[in-house]
Design a protein around this motif. Structure first.
Motif, PDB file in Angstrom:
ATOM      1  N   LEU A   1      12.237   9.868   2.616  1.00 52.48           N
ATOM      2  CA  LEU A   1      12.384  10.653   1.342  1.00 52.48           C
ATOM      3  C   LEU A   1      11.065  11.531   1.327  1.00 52.48           C
ATOM      4  O   LEU A   1      11.174  12.559   0.905  1.00 52.48           O
ATOM      5  CB  LEU A   1      12.851  10.098   0.369  1.00 52.48           C
ATOM      6  N   GLY A   2       9.900  11.071   1.775  1.00 49.86           N
ATOM      7  CA  GLY A   2       8.908  11.892   1.753  1.00 49.86           C
ATOM      8  C   GLY A   2       8.608  12.783   2.544  1.00 49.86           C
ATOM      9  O   GLY A   2       8.101  14.021   2.589  1.00 49.86           O
ATOM     10  N   TRP A   3       9.279  12.860   3.890  1.00 47.92           N
ATOM     11  CA  TRP A   3       9.257  14.016   4.804  1.00 47.92           C
ATOM     12  C   TRP A   3      10.588  14.835   4.854  1.00 47.92           C
ATOM     13  O   TRP A   3      10.402  16.057   4.866  1.00 47.92           O
ATOM     14  CB  TRP A   3       9.109  13.448   5.938  1.00 47.92           C
ATOM     15  N   HIS A   4      11.743  14.046   4.426  1.00 53.12           N
ATOM     16  CA  HIS A   4      12.975  14.890   4.532  1.00 53.12           C
ATOM     17  C   HIS A   4      13.561  14.798   2.915  1.00 53.12           C
ATOM     18  O   HIS A   4      14.596  14.123   2.811  1.00 53.12           O
ATOM     19  CB  HIS A   4      13.890  14.556   5.500  1.00 53.12           C
ATOM     20  N   PRO A   5      13.138  15.396   1.884  1.00 48.73           N
ATOM     21  CA  PRO A   5      13.544  15.191   0.440  1.00 48.73           C
ATOM     22  C   PRO A   5      15.062  15.394   0.437  1.00 48.73           C
ATOM     23  O   PRO A   5      15.858  14.948  -0.231  1.00 48.73           O
ATOM     24  CB  PRO A   5      12.802  15.634  -0.477  1.00 48.73           C
TER      25      PRO A   5
ATOM     26  N   THR B   1       0.761  -1.106   0.109  1.00 50.36           N
ATOM     27  CA  THR B   1      -0.117  -0.026   0.103  1.00 50.36           C
ATOM     28  C   THR B   1       0.817   1.207   0.016  1.00 50.36           C
ATOM     29  O   THR B   1       0.694   2.402  -0.781  1.00 50.36           O
ATOM     30  CB  THR B   1      -0.746   0.035   1.247  1.00 50.36           C
ATOM     31  N   ILE B   2       1.923   1.229   0.787  1.00 52.13           N
ATOM     32  CA  ILE B   2       2.794   2.329   1.029  1.00 52.13           C
ATOM     33  C   ILE B   2       3.490   2.596  -0.392  1.00 52.13           C
ATOM     34  O   ILE B   2       3.680   3.783  -1.012  1.00 52.13           O
ATOM     35  CB  ILE B   2       4.032   2.293   2.252  1.00 52.13           C
TER      36      ILE B   2
ATOM     37  N   ILE C   1       0.984  10.479  -3.922  1.00 53.10           N
ATOM     38  CA  ILE C   1       0.141  10.823  -2.655  1.00 53.10           C
ATOM     39  C   ILE C   1       1.316  11.674  -1.768  1.00 53.10           C
ATOM     40  O   ILE C   1       2.291  11.269  -1.414  1.00 53.10           O
ATOM     41  CB  ILE C   1      -0.451   9.805  -1.898  1.00 53.10           C
ATOM     42  N   PRO C   2       0.799  12.850  -1.189  1.00 52.77           N
ATOM     43  CA  PRO C   2       1.800  13.505  -0.213  1.00 52.77           C
ATOM     44  C   PRO C   2       1.963  12.613   1.089  1.00 52.77           C
ATOM     45  O   PRO C   2       1.318  11.674   1.415  1.00 52.77           O
ATOM     46  CB  PRO C   2       0.885  14.722   0.281  1.00 52.77           C
ATOM     47  N   ALA C   3       3.268  12.738   1.536  1.00 54.76           N
ATOM     48  CA  ALA C   3       3.744  12.075   2.628  1.00 54.76           C
ATOM     49  C   ALA C   3       4.493  11.142   2.016  1.00 54.76           C
ATOM     50  O   ALA C   3       5.267  10.390   3.017  1.00 54.76           O
ATOM     51  CB  ALA C   3       2.789  11.646   3.818  1.00 54.76           C
ATOM     52  N   PHE C   4       4.523  10.596   0.797  1.00 56.22           N
ATOM     53  CA  PHE C   4       5.627   9.474   0.424  1.00 56.22           C
ATOM     54  C   PHE C   4       6.519  10.121  -0.466  1.00 56.22           C
ATOM     55  O   PHE C   4       6.319  11.294  -1.095  1.00 56.22           O
ATOM     56  CB  PHE C   4       4.542   8.509  -0.172  1.00 56.22           C
ATOM     57  N   SER C   5       7.606   9.285  -0.765  1.00 60.93           N
ATOM     58  CA  SER C   5       8.555   9.935  -1.483  1.00 60.93           C
ATOM     59  C   SER C   5       8.289  10.346  -3.025  1.00 60.93           C
ATOM     60  O   SER C   5       8.787  11.323  -3.320  1.00 60.93           O
ATOM     61  CB  SER C   5       9.918   9.073  -1.516  1.00 60.93           C
TER      62      SER C   5
ATOM     63  N   LEU D   1      13.134  -8.232   5.730  1.00 53.59           N
ATOM     64  CA  LEU D   1      14.234  -6.972   5.847  1.00 53.59           C
ATOM     65  C   LEU D   1      14.259  -6.009   4.853  1.00 53.59           C
ATOM     66  O   LEU D   1      14.127  -4.912   5.168  1.00 53.59           O
ATOM     67  CB  LEU D   1      15.539  -7.644   6.367  1.00 53.59           C
ATOM     68  N   PRO D   2      14.529  -6.503   3.755  1.00 53.83           N
ATOM     69  CA  PRO D   2      14.543  -5.566   2.378  1.00 53.83           C
ATOM     70  C   PRO D   2      13.183  -4.840   2.277  1.00 53.83           C
ATOM     71  O   PRO D   2      13.310  -3.539   2.094  1.00 53.83           O
ATOM     72  CB  PRO D   2      14.684  -6.269   1.292  1.00 53.83           C
ATOM     73  N   ILE D   3      12.131  -5.408   2.741  1.00 55.35           N
ATOM     74  CA  ILE D   3      10.853  -4.674   2.594  1.00 55.35           C
ATOM     75  C   ILE D   3      10.636  -3.608   3.604  1.00 55.35           C
ATOM     76  O   ILE D   3      10.364  -2.514   3.229  1.00 55.35           O
ATOM     77  CB  ILE D   3       9.670  -5.537   2.661  1.00 55.35           C
ATOM     78  N   VAL D   4      11.113  -3.871   4.764  1.00 53.21           N
ATOM     79  CA  VAL D   4      11.283  -2.775   5.808  1.00 53.21           C
ATOM     80  C   VAL D   4      12.025  -1.603   5.476  1.00 53.21           C
ATOM     81  O   VAL D   4      11.571  -0.402   5.822  1.00 53.21           O
ATOM     82  CB  VAL D   4      11.377  -3.604   7.281  1.00 53.21           C
ATOM     83  N   ILE D   5      13.345  -2.049   5.043  1.00 59.17           N
ATOM     84  CA  ILE D   5      14.236  -0.934   4.812  1.00 59.17           C
ATOM     85  C   ILE D   5      13.568  -0.058   3.633  1.00 59.17           C
ATOM     86  O   ILE D   5      13.742   1.357   3.574  1.00 59.17           O
ATOM     87  CB  ILE D   5      15.726  -1.503   4.594  1.00 59.17           C
ATOM     88  N   MET D   6      13.040  -0.531   2.594  1.00 56.84           N
ATOM     89  CA  MET D   6      12.623   0.414   1.416  1.00 56.84           C
ATOM     90  C   MET D   6      11.432   1.033   1.967  1.00 56.84           C
ATOM     91  O   MET D   6      11.232   2.252   1.659  1.00 56.84           O
ATOM     92  CB  MET D   6      12.215  -0.635   0.456  1.00 56.84           C
ATOM     93  N   VAL D   7      10.526   0.471   2.931  1.00 58.45           N
ATOM     94  CA  VAL D   7       9.489   1.351   3.568  1.00 58.45           C
ATOM     95  C   VAL D   7       9.944   2.527   4.061  1.00 58.45           C
ATOM     96  O   VAL D   7       9.595   3.609   3.943  1.00 58.45           O
ATOM     97  CB  VAL D   7       8.552   0.494   4.305  1.00 58.45           C
ATOM     98  N   LEU D   8      11.059   2.356   5.004  1.00 59.73           N
ATOM     99  CA  LEU D   8      11.578   3.411   5.623  1.00 59.73           C
ATOM    100  C   LEU D   8      12.298   4.347   4.658  1.00 59.73           C
ATOM    101  O   LEU D   8      12.050   5.665   5.058  1.00 59.73           O
ATOM    102  CB  LEU D   8      12.719   2.999   6.709  1.00 59.73           C
ATOM    103  N   ILE D   9      12.822   3.971   3.660  1.00 54.25           N
ATOM    104  CA  ILE D   9      13.278   4.930   2.824  1.00 54.25           C
ATOM    105  C   ILE D   9      12.380   5.794   1.934  1.00 54.25           C
ATOM    106  O   ILE D   9      12.414   6.947   1.915  1.00 54.25           O
ATOM    107  CB  ILE D   9      14.142   4.241   1.454  1.00 54.25           C
ATOM    108  N   THR D  10      11.106   4.981   1.750  1.00 56.42           N
ATOM    109  CA  THR D  10      10.101   5.715   0.984  1.00 56.42           C
ATOM    110  C   THR D  10       9.422   6.747   2.081  1.00 56.42           C
ATOM    111  O   THR D  10       9.022   7.761   1.600  1.00 56.42           O
ATOM    112  CB  THR D  10       8.972   4.604   0.685  1.00 56.42           C
ATOM    113  N   LEU D  11       9.227   6.461   3.208  1.00 53.66           N
ATOM    114  CA  LEU D  11       8.625   7.485   4.081  1.00 53.66           C
ATOM    115  C   LEU D  11       9.422   8.455   4.408  1.00 53.66           C
ATOM    116  O   LEU D  11       9.292   9.777   4.613  1.00 53.66           O
ATOM    117  CB  LEU D  11       8.249   6.734   5.406  1.00 53.66           C
TER     118      LEU D  11
END
Lengths: 104, 500
Positions: B476-480, B385-386, B394-398, B464-474
């Motif tokens: 970069l959405g807040w701190h590009p 979903t993310i 959608i805003p808030a995602f990278s 593990l890779p899925i979690v890391i990529m979720v973190l990157i997406t989130l």
């Protein structure tokens, strides 16, 4: 030998061979012929590099580039042929209109 | 002090290609002694060590140091890495590392995985060669290394019919594309008598002649196949959906972008005076590509084909950024395009990896059959979903941040064309919700029969890779700005070349 006449002929030959190769890939339905068309297209490229080398007085460089292209072409053809073998194992056919299950 | 060329050859390319050989040989020996699965694990560990080492070495890149420090070595002239290459390296290495970890869990039941990791390293080496190439021949050779290894990876699961058929289609269309591109490059060689990009550019400094225009057309067409520009995209949905999910993630995330990057490198290196014309071509191609990709994606019933068509659409956004940048001579366009390459790589890889996990558990790829899967495997479904919301912008995602930059540069140009282009981009973003939302809705609707089949937990190597990529997406959405550092350096490099 007149070089100016020569390279017009060479360019014509390159364009004709390349056109034949592309025509072959686009119209043929047999996979082997499609690969042959690809091989013909690379032959046009090879000829173009040799022609360029001769034109600019660097035949060595032109031939080197031609050999690089030939090597890569051989590798791609090998991969393509191995896929044809596998397709034949699955379908018992090498014609693309007999194996179309994927839609565009 | 090391020159960037020697750095690229010794610290990036050498470890990857040498690592591929070592991975294969040791993996093969171990699988002979201990069995296939152990061989695969050892190969994966070696591949991971090599990529992590090369990634860490990336950060010691010497920059534009000491010109001609090692000018005695003749072959170094064939490499010419710059900030753009470094940006691509910083996107590619994390992606390859995460996909290698994912494959450790995802490919554990396949045979011959020692070859899989070796091919993956060769693919990475090919990509790094393409982005660091300084003459047309090394560009072509590395591109073919990349292509041949990806042909093999797409049809890796040769026991079933789909990867093989898609693989053959991929081989024929892409071989045609790269041969047409080298045909254009050979015309440039006949025209200028040199293979170095700088010398060719010096020859065509005036108005372009017919051979140069023919070469530009052939090169755009040839690399357009690789970059999946409509109408040359027909191989992409087949190849990307038939490949193993980890490879789909790499193909969609970075390989098609490298195809566009090769075109970009040639435009910047060889045709820097035809900016307006190149910009016009790119803008038209981008508008068609985005709109077509989004509309066809709505009609897809297979979730991986839907994501593949969404890659076509996202490729359109990237090309649009560059087209607007070239046409209006604006730095914002390049920033948007490059930043979208960065964010899209992680979002699309995340989407493919989480979908791959869902497909592995349920055994189906039809969207309609996936009812209620989100209720039995919530973590993976939330990750999907993310990724989908990020891809839709959608805003808030990278994805929102990079798309915003592309919209902004169109509006800032101030002309009618710029406003129209930005409006097309925004409309497309809304259209794309038309296929992401139903897929998300199906995943979280009341349980169906596919959800009942799910049993057991997801292995940590997949999670593990899925979690890391979720973190990157989130993040970069807040701190590009965290991801913008290398992008800005690359944009400066482009502006240096085109003179702005």
């Amino acid at each position: 030998m007149n070089l100016a006449v020569n390279w017009v002929w060479m360019l014509t030959a390159i364009v004709v061979i390349a056109g034949l190769g592309i025509f072959c890939i686009v119209t043929r339905r047999n996979m082997f012929r499609m690969l042959m068309g690809f091989t013909m297209l690379t032959k046009a490229v090879t000829l173009a590099f040799v022609t360029g080398g001769t034109l600019w007085g660097q035949p060595g460089l032109g031939q080197t580039l031609a050999i690089i292209v030939i090597v890569i072409e051989a590798a791609v053809t090998a991969v393509g042929l191995s896929m044809i073998v596998n397709i034949y194992r699955h379908y018992g056919a090498v014609n693309t209109n007999q194996i179309k299950r994927l839609r565009g | 002090m090391q020159s960037p060329e020697l750095f690229w050859a010794m610290r990036i390319l050498l470890p990857l290609f040498l690592g591929a050989v070592v991975t294969y040989v040791i993996g093969k020996i171990i699988s002979r002694i201990k069995g296939d699965r152990a061989g695969g694990v050892v190969a994966a560990v070696i591949a991971l060590v090599v990529t992590v080492a090369a990634y860490i070495l990336c950060f010691t890149y010497p920059g534009a140091a000491s010109a001609g420090a090692e000018s005695g070595i003749a072959w170094l002239g064939s490499l010419k890495p710059d900030a753009l290459s470094l940006l691509m390296a910083k996107i590619m290495f994390p992606l390859v590392i995460l996909v290698a970890i994912y494959s450790l869990g995802y490919m554990k039941d396949d045979s011959g995985t020692d070859k899989y990791y070796a091919l993956m390293l060769i693919m990475a080496g090919g990509m790094m060669g393409v982005v660091g190439a300084g003459d047309i021949i090394s560009l072509y050779v590395f591109f073919e290394i990349l292509s041949i290894s990806s042909y093999c990876l797409v049809s890796f699961r040769k026991e079933s019919w789909e990867p093989i058929e898609a693989g053959f289609k991929y081989v024929i269309i892409n071989a045609l594309g790269s041969t047409v591109a080298i045909f254009g490059l050979s015309l440039l060689y006949i025209y200028s008598g040199s293979v170095s990009m700088a010398e060719i550019a010096a020859h065509i400094s005036g108005l372009p002649d017919l051979p140069v225009l023919a070469a530009l057309a052939l090169i755009t067409g040839g690399f357009g196949v690789k970059a999946a520009m409509v109408p040359l995209h027909s191989w992409l949905p087949d190849a990307h959906s038939a490949a193993p999910s980890g490879i789909s993630a790499l193909l969609s995330g970075i390989v098609i972008q490298v195809g566009f990057f090769a075109l970009l490198r040639l435009i910047l290196g060889v045709f820097p005076l035809q900016m307006q014309m190149v910009g016009t071509i790119l803008i038209i191609l981008a508008a068609v590509t985005t709109t077509y990709g989004n509309f066809i994606a709505i009609a897809q019933k297979d979730i991986k084909r839907m994501l593949a068509y969404s890659s076509v659409a996202q490729m359109g956004y990237i090309i649009l950024g560059f087209g607007v940048g070239f046409y209006f001579h604006s730095a914002d366009g390049f920033t948007g395009g490059l930043f979208h390459i960065e964010t899209h790589a992680f979002m699309k890889a995340l989407a493919f990896l989480s979908v791959g996990c869902i497909i592995e558990k349920t055994g189906t790829r039809r969207i309609a059959d996936l009812k209620g899967v989100g209720r039995v495997m919530p973590a993976t479904a939330v990750a999907f979903t993310i990724a989908a919301l990020g891809l839709a912008g959608i805003p808030a995602f990278s994805g929102f941040m990079s798309k915003l930059m592309i919209y902004k540069c169109g509006f800032q140009a101030g002309t009618a064309l710029g406003v129209v282009l930005s409006s097309i981009a925004i409309l497309n973003s809304i259209i794309s919700l038309g296929y992401y939302m139903p897929a998300i809705h199906t995943l979280f609707s009341p349980a169906g029969e596919a959800a009942a089949k799910v049993k057991g937990t997801v292995s940590p190597a997949i999670l593990l890779p899925i979690v890391i990529m979720v973190l990157i997406t989130l993040v970069l959405g807040w701190h590009p700005d965290l991801g913008l550092g290398p992008v800005n350096a690359a944009v400066l490099e482009i502006l240096n070349i085109i003179g702005g």
